[in-house]
Scaffold this active site. Structure first.
Site, PDB file in Angstrom:
ATOM      1  N   LYS A  72      42.262  67.076  33.207  1.00 19.14           N
ATOM      2  CA  LYS A  72      42.284  67.790  31.928  1.00 19.14           C
ATOM      3  C   LYS A  72      41.208  67.282  30.970  1.00 19.14           C
ATOM      4  CE  LYS A  72      45.664  65.047  29.315  1.00 19.14           C
ATOM      5  NZ  LYS A  72      46.890  65.089  28.504  1.00 19.14           N
ATOM      6  N   ASP A  73      40.639  66.088  31.243  1.00 17.02           N
ATOM      7  CA  ASP A  73      39.600  65.533  30.381  1.00 17.02           C
ATOM      8  C   ASP A  73      38.201  66.024  30.748  1.00 17.02           C
ATOM      9  OD1 ASP A  73      41.521  64.065  29.030  1.00 17.02           O
ATOM     10  OD2 ASP A  73      41.246  62.286  30.277  1.00 17.02           O
ATOM     11  N   ARG A 123      47.109  72.314  21.046  1.00 12.36           N
ATOM     12  CA  ARG A 123      47.915  73.162  21.935  1.00 12.36           C
ATOM     13  C   ARG A 123      49.403  72.866  21.784  1.00 12.36           C
ATOM     14  NH1 ARG A 123      50.368  71.533  26.269  1.00 12.36           N
ATOM     15  NH2 ARG A 123      49.198  69.585  26.262  1.00 12.36           N
ATOM     16  N   ARG A 124      49.758  71.591  21.815  1.00 13.33           N
ATOM     17  CA  ARG A 124      51.170  71.227  21.678  1.00 13.33           C
ATOM     18  C   ARG A 124      51.697  71.607  20.306  1.00 13.33           C
ATOM     19  NH1 ARG A 124      49.749  65.391  24.222  1.00 13.33           N
ATOM     20  NH2 ARG A 124      50.074  65.866  26.434  1.00 13.33           N
ATOM     21  N   ARG A 141      46.719  59.084  17.232  1.00 14.49           N
ATOM     22  CA  ARG A 141      45.572  58.818  18.110  1.00 14.49           C
ATOM     23  C   ARG A 141      45.776  57.541  18.920  1.00 14.49           C
ATOM     24  NH1 ARG A 141      42.373  63.445  18.202  1.00 14.49           N
ATOM     25  NH2 ARG A 141      42.636  64.459  16.178  1.00 14.49           N
ATOM     26  N   ARG A 147      49.843  54.609  21.248  1.00 15.76           N
ATOM     27  CA  ARG A 147      50.733  55.606  20.647  1.00 15.76           C
ATOM     28  C   ARG A 147      52.189  55.156  20.703  1.00 15.76           C
ATOM     29  NH1 ARG A 147      48.171  61.548  22.244  1.00 15.76           N
ATOM     30  NH2 ARG A 147      46.016  60.852  22.319  1.00 15.76           N
ATOM     31  N   CYS A 235      39.273  71.520  23.696  1.00 16.16           N
ATOM     32  CA  CYS A 235      40.276  70.772  22.933  1.00 16.16           C
ATOM     33  C   CYS A 235      40.310  71.181  21.458  1.00 16.16           C
ATOM     34  CB  CYS A 235      40.033  69.278  23.057  1.00 16.16           C
ATOM     35  SG  CYS A 235      38.423  68.747  22.442  1.00 16.16           S
TER      36      CYS A 235
END
Length: 335
Positions: A72-73, A123-124, A141, A147, A235
């Site tokens: 996904k990155d 997105r979330r 972040r 986190r 993103c």
């Protein structure tokens, strides 16, 4: 082009090929890289594996032979000369809720009004704002360790949202309070899959890593990446997907959202990925599809997956997706 090969000789005079793997310095990146190294050692016991914290330009400078990424990155268009040589079997692609210890036993639906949820993902946030309007969302972040520390040691957040796959790889499944299904929050393109990036000219390395490809994961991710590329997303805009393979059919659901989730478009399409494995169906060597080179898999199935992503994106674009994404991008840039 010349592919640089390195060899080493042990005390008994035995010569072995050296494969150098680059990784990021985070704990999760190292865990993912170690898992790939173990798989390669099992398949090629005669090869010596070296792992370093080199990345990005290291591949370009021939300092490493391959780099392990969370898929996904990786952008849907890679720099010239590079390709994704393998996409490993996808782990749980969904998002997970990690609650502050004081909220154990609750869920997003049962948290008090105005509870603050931490996520750095547009997105979330876009999906969850629409699904749980009583909650507030705030950026958080850092890597997974950072986190979780921010969540546990302060009272700034009632919960944070993280990728279930990352938590699983870190051995932190016990922290997962809730898995968000597609009705709550669809996932990011490529989420849950590990990708191996190589130099496109290194045919021997491509052949070596190609055995790690998981066919269903490759086809799902090609469709997802084609969808995202056609939308010109990334993103900076809320784009989400959900894919499934059932009875030789690949199903792709894709959606775009405004930043607050109030405006959205979502559609589902499917295509056949059936193959009779004829020799002539094998992919033309070294063909790239949205940055992926899967030279051990039938070409028609990959073509169908890519077309599925493009067709679904075009459907959403015909219904106004570009306008939604442009506004979201402008608002995000202005923040």
């Amino acid at each position: 082009c010349i592919a640089f090969m390195f060899f080493q000789q042990d005390g008994n005079g035995k010569v072995s090929r050296v494969i150098r793997i680059g990784t990021r310095k985070s704990q999760l990146a190292r865990i993912q890289t170690d898992s790939v190294a173990e798989k390669l050692k099992g398949l090629y016991p005669e090869v010596h594996i070296e792992i370093g914290d080199n990345l990005f330009t290291a591949l370009e400078r021939n300092e490493v032979d391959l780099v392990v990424h969370s898929l996904k990155d990786l952008p849907t268009t890679l720099p010239p000369g590079f390709t994704i040589g393998a996409v490993l079997k996808r782990e749980n692609p969904h998002d997970a809720v990690v609650l502050h210890p004081k909220n154990m036993g609750k869920s997003l639906g049962t948290l008090p009004d105005k509870s603050v949820i931490g996520t750095s993902s547009l997105r979330r946030a876009a999906q969850l704002k629409k699904r749980f309007p009583h909650l507030e969302f705030k950026d958080i972040r850092g890597n997974l360790n950072t986190r979780l520390k921010k969540l546990d040691e302060k009272d700034d957040f009632s919960a944070i949202i993280l990728a279930a796959a990352g938590l699983g790889r870190m051995g932190w499944e016990s922290r997962v309070s809730q898995i968000l299904g597609p009705e709550d929050c669809m996932y990011a393109v490529g989420q849950g899959a590990i990708a191996i990036e190589v130099r496109a000219r290194d045919k021997d390395i491509l052949e070596m890593v190609s055995v790690l490809n998981d066919p269903n994961t490759v086809l799902r991710c090609i469709a997802e990446r084609a969808f995202l590329r056609r939308l010109e997303g990334g993103c900076s805009v809320p784009v989400a997907v959900h894919t499934e393979v059932r009875d030789s059919q690949l199903y792709l659901t894709g959606a775009v959202y405004s930043l607050d989730g109030s405006d959205s478009l979502k559609e589902t399409m499917q295509t056949s990925i059936a193959s009779d494995n004829k020799v002539e169906e094998r992919v033309d060597e070294w063909v790239h599809r949205v940055g992926v080179t899967a030279n051990n898999m039938p070409g028609p199935a990959q073509d169908a997956s890519e077309k599925l992503g493009l067709d679904l994106a075009n459907l959403l674009l015909s219904k106004g997706a570009k306008e939604i994404l442009n506004v979201a991008r402008q608002l995000n840039d202005a923040r």
